[in-house]
Design an enzyme around this catalytic site. Structure first.
Site, PDB file in Angstrom:
ATOM      1  N   GLY A   1       0.799  -1.233   0.000  1.00 23.13           N
ATOM      2  CA  GLY A   1       0.000   0.000   0.000  1.00 23.13           C
ATOM      3  C   GLY A   1       0.824   1.271   0.000  1.00 23.13           C
ATOM      4  N   LEU A   2       1.958   1.226  -0.704  1.00 18.24           N
ATOM      5  CA  LEU A   2       2.767   2.431  -0.943  1.00 18.24           C
ATOM      6  C   LEU A   2       3.264   3.104   0.341  1.00 18.24           C
ATOM      7  CD1 LEU A   2       0.752   4.131  -3.858  1.00 18.24           C
ATOM      8  CD2 LEU A   2       2.598   2.479  -4.021  1.00 18.24           C
TER       9      LEU A   2
ATOM     10  N   ASN B   1      10.369   6.829  -8.551  1.00 21.51           N
ATOM     11  CA  ASN B   1       9.060   6.237  -8.851  1.00 21.51           C
ATOM     12  C   ASN B   1       7.981   7.076  -8.159  1.00 21.51           C
ATOM     13  OD1 ASN B   1       6.644   4.489  -8.122  1.00 21.51           O
ATOM     14  ND2 ASN B   1       7.686   3.165  -9.571  1.00 21.51           N
TER      15      ASN B   1
ATOM     16  N   CYS C   1       0.046   0.800  -9.472  1.00 20.64           N
ATOM     17  CA  CYS C   1      -0.013   0.035  -8.222  1.00 20.64           C
ATOM     18  C   CYS C   1      -1.453  -0.396  -7.948  1.00 20.64           C
ATOM     19  CB  CYS C   1       0.507   0.854  -7.045  1.00 20.64           C
ATOM     20  SG  CYS C   1       0.342  -0.030  -5.477  1.00 20.64           S
TER      21      CYS C   1
ATOM     22  N   ASN D   1       3.603  -3.872 -14.006  1.00 19.43           N
ATOM     23  CA  ASN D   1       3.582  -3.940 -12.544  1.00 19.43           C
ATOM     24  C   ASN D   1       2.941  -5.282 -12.144  1.00 19.43           C
ATOM     25  OD1 ASN D   1       3.358  -3.268  -9.741  1.00 19.43           O
ATOM     26  ND2 ASN D   1       3.192  -1.115 -10.262  1.00 19.43           N
TER      27      ASN D   1
ATOM     28  N   GLY E   1      12.401  -7.453  -9.407  1.00 18.31           N
ATOM     29  CA  GLY E   1      11.639  -7.137  -8.207  1.00 18.31           C
ATOM     30  C   GLY E   1      11.719  -8.248  -7.196  1.00 18.31           C
ATOM     31  N   THR E   2      10.725  -9.108  -7.224  1.00 20.73           N
ATOM     32  CA  THR E   2      10.627 -10.181  -6.232  1.00 20.73           C
ATOM     33  C   THR E   2      11.878 -11.056  -6.209  1.00 20.73           C
ATOM     34  OG1 THR E   2       8.249 -10.148  -6.534  1.00 20.73           O
ATOM     35  CG2 THR E   2       9.167 -12.099  -5.486  1.00 20.73           C
TER      36      THR E   2
END
Lengths: 304, 248
Positions: free
Chosen positions: A72-73, A99, A131, A193, A266-267
Site C-alpha cells: 500500500g505504498l 518512482n 499500483c 507492474n 523485483g521479487t
C-alpha cells in the site's frame, strides 16, 4: 569485449538490470558497491505526495513460485525524498529513478515540481500509474489510455528530463495505453507492474488481505509479462523495460528478444540479493557462446 | 538496519526432532556464528527448492556452538516441513546476522518465553548469563520440547495451560507486577500484549512477522509502534514493550 550497456532514451545504463521500485530499501547496508556494481539503475520506493502508512493487516503471502503483496505504498512522502533521501542516494554513484505514484492531479504536480528542484540528481521519473494496492488513483489511471495520456502530459509539462511510465497489466488495452503514453511524451515504458490476485485463509475462512485483492509477482508471472513486452514493444517506438518475474539470465534474454531494452528485477531480489550479478554472468556466457558482442543487437530479435 | 545482507553456503551438522513438529537443527556458518548477537535472526533457504518455495525463511538463533548456529523450528508450512526432511551434510544457504538484537542487561535478567519463543531467549541466556527462565507451553505434546530446554537450562520454570507439564497457568503467572529486573520476552503476540498490564520496569520483546525480503526493503513485515509503522526485520525484531501498539 562484451558490451552490456544500454540506453533508455537519453539515459545511459552500464547494465540492462534495474532494481524495481519497492524492492530495495534506503538502509545504508544495502548500498554497497559490491552489491550494486552490476546494477544499471535503482528505482526508489513509490513516492506519494504525503507520507503514507501503507495498508493494515497481512501484507505478504507466498504462493508457489510467486508472491502476493499488499504493502500500500508505505513511504515518507515527496518532501522527505527530496530533502533527505536524494542527497544520500546521489552519493552512491548509481542512477536513481524516482518512482512517483499518482493519486490525484494536484499531488502529482506538486511532486514533480519538487523533483525539478533536484533534477540533476534524479536520472528519470518513473510515473507509477499501476499500483493495485491503493484505493485512490494510481492503477485507475493506468488502465485507461485517456487518463494515462492526461497524467503523462501533466508531468511532461513540468519535467523536462527522462520520463518512464510504469504500466499496469490490468489494462484491457495495453497497446492503447502504451501508445497514449508515447504520444504524450513518455521516453520509455516499464511493462509491467503486479497482477491482481488474492488468497484465502482456509483455516480462518476469510480473505487473507484486508483489501481482498493484492499484487501478484515473482517467477509465476514471467510468461505473462513476456507476452506484454512482446505486444507493447510492437506498438510503440520508445524503449520498453520488461518487468515481471525475471529471475535468470535466460529470462532477461527472453525479455530482450521479445523487444525489451532492459529489465527490472523485483521479487527475485528478495530471494537472491546478488541476482543482478548472477543474471549478468549467465548473459555473458550466452553472448560468448553465441558470439554476440553487443546485447542491443538482440533487442526484438525473436520477432524478426 | 544493522544486519549483514550477505548469503553464505552452509551445511547441516546436526538435526533432531524435539517434539512432533519441532526441529532442532545446527548449520555450520563460521562468519555468522562469530558475529551474531542475541535477538538477531537469520534467513534460511534450501538450494534444492529452486523457485518453490520462493522466499528465504526467517529464524531466531537459539545458540551458537563454535562455528555452528542452532535453530529451533516449528513446522508450520511447506518450507519448514521441507527443511525437516533434510539430513546432516545437506547444503543450505544462510543470510545474516539480520536485524537488531537485545540490549545487554545491567542486572540479572528474567527470560519469559511462550513456547517456541524460547529460541532467541536461550541464545540471550548463553551470552548474557543465566537468570530466571519462565516458559509457558500449551500442554500435552510439548513434553519433549520442555525436556530439550531443561537439558540446557536447568533453572527453567515451566507453566502449561492444561497443567499437564509444570504448573498450570501461563508464563506470565511466573511474574510479579512491577517486576524490576530487566525482562526479555518472546512468544505469541497475545502473551506479550498481556505483559503491558504487569508494568515491568524494563522489558524488551522479540517479535515475529510474515516477511518477504528480510532486509528492510519491502515493508511487508511492519508492526504498529508509537513512532508509527516499523519493520520487524530491520528496525526489530526486538522492540521495547512500551513502544509497540498492541491493540493495533
Amino acid at each position: 569485449m562484451l558490451d552490456l550497456s544500454v540506453n533508455i532514451g537519453s539515459v545511459p545504463l552500464r547494465s540492462p538490470v534495474i532494481i524495481a521500485s519497492g524492492t530495495w530499501g534506503y538502509d545504508e547496508s544495502l548500498w554497497r558497491e559490491d552489491l550494486l556494481r552490476h546494477v544499471g539503475a535503482v528505482c526508489s520506493k513509490a513516492i506519494t505526495e504525503s507520507p503514507k502508512d501503507g495498508n493494515p493487516g497481512h501484507r505478504i503471502w507466498e504462493t508457489p513460485c510467486g508472491l502476493l503483496n499488499s504493502i500500500g505504498l508505505q513511504n515518507t512522502g515527496i518532501d522527505d525524498f527530496v530533502d533527505e533521501k536524494v542527497p544520500k542516494l546521489k552519493s552512491y554513484g548509481v542512477p536513481i529513478i524516482a518512482n512517483v505514484s499518482m493519486e490525484d492531479e494536484i499531488g502529482l504536480v506538486r511532486m514533480v515540481e519538487r523533483l525539478v528542484e533536484v533534477a540533476d540528481c534524479v536520472d528519470a521519473i518513473e510515473l507509477n500509474v499501476s499500483c493495485p494496492n491503493v484505493d485512490k488513483g494510481c492503477m485507475s489511471w493506468g488502465v485507461s489510455p485517456v487518463l494515462t495520456s492526461q497524467a503523462v502530459s501533466m508531468v511532461r509539462e513540468i519535467w523536462k528530463g527522462p520520463l518512464w511510465v510504469k504500466m499496469t497489466p490490468q489494462a484491457p488495452d495495453p497497446e492503447g495505453v502504451a501508445r497514449a503514453a508515447e504520444d504524450s511524451g513518455a521516453d520509455a515504458l516499464v511493462v509491467a507492474n503486479t497482477w491482481l490476485g488474492m488468497a484465502i485463509d482456509v483455516d480462518g475462512k476469510k480473505a487473507v488481505f484486508d483489501r481482498v485483492v493484492a499484487g501478484f509477482s515473482g517467477p509465476a508471472v514471467f510468461p505473462m509479462a513476456l507476452r506484454l513486452v512482446w505486444q507493447v514493444s510492437a506498438a510503440v517506438s520508445i524503449p520498453v523495460i520488461g518487468c515481471g518475474g525475471v529471475s535468470s539470465g535466460r529470462d532477461l534474454l527472453s525479455m530482450i528478444m521479445a523487444g525489451a531494452t532492459a529489465v527490472e528485477l523485483g521479487t527475485g531480489m528478495f530471494r537472491d540479493i546478488r541476482l543482478p550479478e548472477n543474471i549478468l554472468r549467465e548473459v555473458k556466457a550466452y553472448m560468448t557462446k553465441e558470439k554476440v558482442e553487443d546485447l542491443r543487437s538482440l533487442v526484438g530479435i525473436a520477432k524478426r | 538496519m544493522s544486519g549483514n545482507v550477505d548469503d553464505f553456503p552452509c551445511k547441516i551438522t546436526a538435526r533432531e526432532m524435539v517434539g512432533e513438529d519441532i526441529l532442532s537443527i545446527r548449520v555450520r556458518c563460521p562468519s555468522i556464528a562469530e558475529s551474531i548477537y542475541p535477538g538477531q535472526f537469520v534467513l534460511l533457504r534450501d538450494p534444492s527448492w529452486g523457485m518453490d518455495p520462493l522466499l528465504m525463511r526467517p529464524f531466531a538463533v537459539s545458540a551458537v556452538h563454535g562455528e555452528d548456529l542452532e535453530l529451533l523450528i516449528k513446522l508450520i508450512g511447506r518450507g519448514t516441513s521441507l527443511l525437516a526432511e533434510r539430513s546432516v551434510g545437506d547444503d543450505l544457504v544462510v543470510r545474516g546476522p539480520m536485524g537488531r538484537g537485545f540490549s545487554s542487561p545491567k542486572s540479572s535478567p528474567i527470560y519469559v518465553a511462550g513456547a517456541l519463543g524460547a529460541a532467541p531467549l536461550l541464545f540471550a541466556r548463553q551470552v548474557f548469563g543465566a537468570g530466571r527462565f519462565v516458559l509457558g507451553v500449551p500442554g500435552e505434546g510439548w513434553g519433549p520440547f520442555v525436556d530439550h530446554l531443561e537439558a540446557r537450562c536447568p533453572e527453567i520454570e515451566v507453566f502449561s495451560d492444561d497443567g499437564s507439564i509444570g504448573v498450570r497457568g501461563t508464563a506470565l503467572d511466573g511474574l510479579e507486577k512491577g517486576e524490576s529486573s530487566p525482562i526479555y520476552a518472546c512468544g505469541p503476540m497475545g502473551m506479550m500484549a498481556a505483559m503491558v498490564k504487569l508494568e515491568p520496569v524494563s522489558c524488551q520483546v522479540s517479535l515475529e512477522s510474515r516477511m518477504a525480503c528480510g532486509i528492510g526493503a519491502c515493508c511487508g513485515c511492519v508492526i504498529e509502534t508509537v513512532q508509527g509503522k516499523r519493520r520487524v526485520c530491520a528496525d526489530g525484531p526486538v522492540f521495547n514493550l512500551e513502544e509497540v501498539v498492541w491493540n493495533a
